[in-house]
Write a protein that holds these residues in place. Structure first.
Motif, short mmCIF file in Angstrom:
data_model
loop_
_atom_site.label_atom_id
_atom_site.label_comp_id
_atom_site.label_asym_id
_atom_site.label_seq_id
_atom_site.Cartn_x
_atom_site.Cartn_y
_atom_site.Cartn_z
N ARG A 53 -21.23 12.72 35.30
CA ARG A 53 -19.61 12.62 35.26
C ARG A 53 -19.26 11.11 34.17
O ARG A 53 -20.81 11.05 34.12
CB ARG A 53 -18.69 12.80 36.34
CG ARG A 53 -19.22 11.69 37.32
CD ARG A 53 -17.94 11.59 38.64
NE ARG A 53 -18.61 9.83 38.89
CZ ARG A 53 -17.48 9.84 39.65
NH1 ARG A 53 -17.29 10.80 40.56
NH2 ARG A 53 -17.11 8.29 40.37
N TRP A 106 -19.00 8.54 34.29
CA TRP A 106 -19.36 7.27 35.49
C TRP A 106 -18.20 6.41 35.13
O TRP A 106 -17.98 5.43 36.44
CB TRP A 106 -20.11 6.91 35.74
CG TRP A 106 -21.46 8.43 36.42
CD1 TRP A 106 -22.06 8.97 36.06
CD2 TRP A 106 -21.24 8.83 37.66
NE1 TRP A 106 -23.03 10.38 35.69
CE2 TRP A 106 -22.06 9.87 37.83
CE3 TRP A 106 -20.50 8.53 39.06
CZ2 TRP A 106 -22.66 10.88 38.53
CZ3 TRP A 106 -21.58 9.27 40.09
CH2 TRP A 106 -21.70 10.72 39.99
N ASN A 107 -18.08 5.76 34.22
CA ASN A 107 -17.64 4.41 34.08
C ASN A 107 -16.14 4.85 33.29
O ASN A 107 -15.81 4.11 32.45
CB ASN A 107 -18.56 3.53 32.86
CG ASN A 107 -19.55 3.21 32.98
OD1 ASN A 107 -19.56 3.26 34.00
ND2 ASN A 107 -21.12 3.01 32.10
N ARG A 108 -15.74 6.14 33.55
CA ARG A 108 -13.93 5.85 33.56
C ARG A 108 -13.30 4.82 33.44
O ARG A 108 -13.45 4.65 34.59
CB ARG A 108 -13.70 7.74 33.86
CG ARG A 108 -12.52 7.83 33.22
CD ARG A 108 -12.90 9.63 33.78
NE ARG A 108 -11.50 9.96 32.75
CZ ARG A 108 -9.92 10.29 33.15
NH1 ARG A 108 -9.18 8.80 33.21
NH2 ARG A 108 -9.37 10.36 32.51
N HIS A 123 -8.61 6.24 36.94
CA HIS A 123 -9.68 7.01 38.36
C HIS A 123 -11.20 7.57 38.32
O HIS A 123 -10.98 8.33 36.51
CB HIS A 123 -8.21 8.57 38.74
CG HIS A 123 -8.28 9.31 37.29
ND1 HIS A 123 -9.19 10.70 37.70
CD2 HIS A 123 -7.13 9.82 36.80
CE1 HIS A 123 -9.10 10.93 36.18
NE2 HIS A 123 -7.40 10.75 36.04
N ALA A 124 -11.11 8.33 38.64
CA ALA A 124 -12.62 8.23 39.11
C ALA A 124 -11.92 10.05 38.35
O ALA A 124 -11.92 10.07 37.93
CB ALA A 124 -13.21 9.12 40.42
N SER A 125 -13.95 9.90 36.75
CA SER A 125 -13.10 11.16 36.58
C SER A 125 -13.69 11.97 37.74
O SER A 125 -14.78 12.48 38.77
CB SER A 125 -14.64 11.69 35.57
OG SER A 125 -14.44 12.68 34.91
N TRP A 126 -13.00 14.08 37.45
CA TRP A 126 -13.44 15.14 37.48
C TRP A 126 -13.93 16.13 37.82
O TRP A 126 -14.04 17.16 37.81
CB TRP A 126 -11.66 15.75 38.16
CG TRP A 126 -10.55 15.56 37.66
CD1 TRP A 126 -10.57 16.33 36.68
CD2 TRP A 126 -9.02 14.82 37.07
NE1 TRP A 126 -9.52 16.53 35.66
CE2 TRP A 126 -8.90 15.50 36.03
CE3 TRP A 126 -8.78 14.53 37.93
CZ2 TRP A 126 -7.19 15.35 35.79
CZ3 TRP A 126 -7.51 13.81 37.76
CH2 TRP A 126 -6.43 14.35 36.94
#
Length: 185
Positions: free
Chosen positions: A109, A111-113, A116-119
């Motif tokens: 995914r 990881w450094n988005r 919000h965290a990447s879905w």
């Protein structure tokens, strides 16, 4: 089960290719994540998960986030020099996969988005250092894959591919290439 090389001339990134589908699983995944109609229906069907886990109230925001995240993730997987460092992008699927040495189930995914965290998830089997076979992916809005049919399906595909490779004597990149060469004959 057939496999397709993703980047011509490189043997580190492959994807499952089902003969009844027009493209390999990785290409289909990014097509899906860029399909506005699909995203609208998906987020409408899964709106409660979107609100509960990510506190997002507007489907239009979820769609915009997905389009942006999909573009970034595709670049991380396919563009040089990123694609030469796939071990930095793919991580073990769960704690049991951290102890397995051969054919581990992995997820990637962004990881450094920011925000919000990447879905978005890309699922793959790791053959050896920096060599992966993509089995599919999903928009994961819940804690575990077993909570929703679309993520359970991806877990099943991941497990099925791993079992297929094991039953055909694959344990590293060389044995995988040999299996592919036999299949093409």
């Amino acid at each position: 089960m057939r496999f397709e090389r993703i980047i011509e001339g490189k043997d580190h990134l492959w994807a499952v290719r089902e003969m009844n589908k027009p493209k390999n699983e990785l290409a289909l995944l990014f097509d899906t994540w860029n399909d506005m109609e699909y995203l609208m229906k998906f987020f409408m069907d899964n709106f409660n998960d979107l609100k509960t886990y990510f506190h997002i109230e507007r489907i239009s925001d979820a769609i915009a986030d997905t389009l942006d995240d999909a573009e970034q993730l595709e670049r991380l997987i396919l563009d040089i020099p990123f694609t030469d460092n796939l071990d930095e992008l793919f991580k073990p699927l769960g704690t049991t996969d951290m102890t397995v040495r051969e054919l581990t189930r992995e997820k990637a995914r962004n990881w450094n988005r920011s925000g919000h965290a990447s879905w978005l998830r890309v699922y793959a089997i790791r053959l050896e250092e920096n060599v992966f076979v993509v089995t599919g992916g999903a928009i994961k809005l819940t804690q575990t894959m077993q909570e929703r049919p679309h993520t359970q399906e991806q877990l099943d595909k991941l497990n099925s591919c791993r079992q297929y490779l094991i039953s055909n004597g694959v344990f590293d990149a060389d044995s995988f290439i040999d299996l592919n060469m036999e299949a093409e004959l």
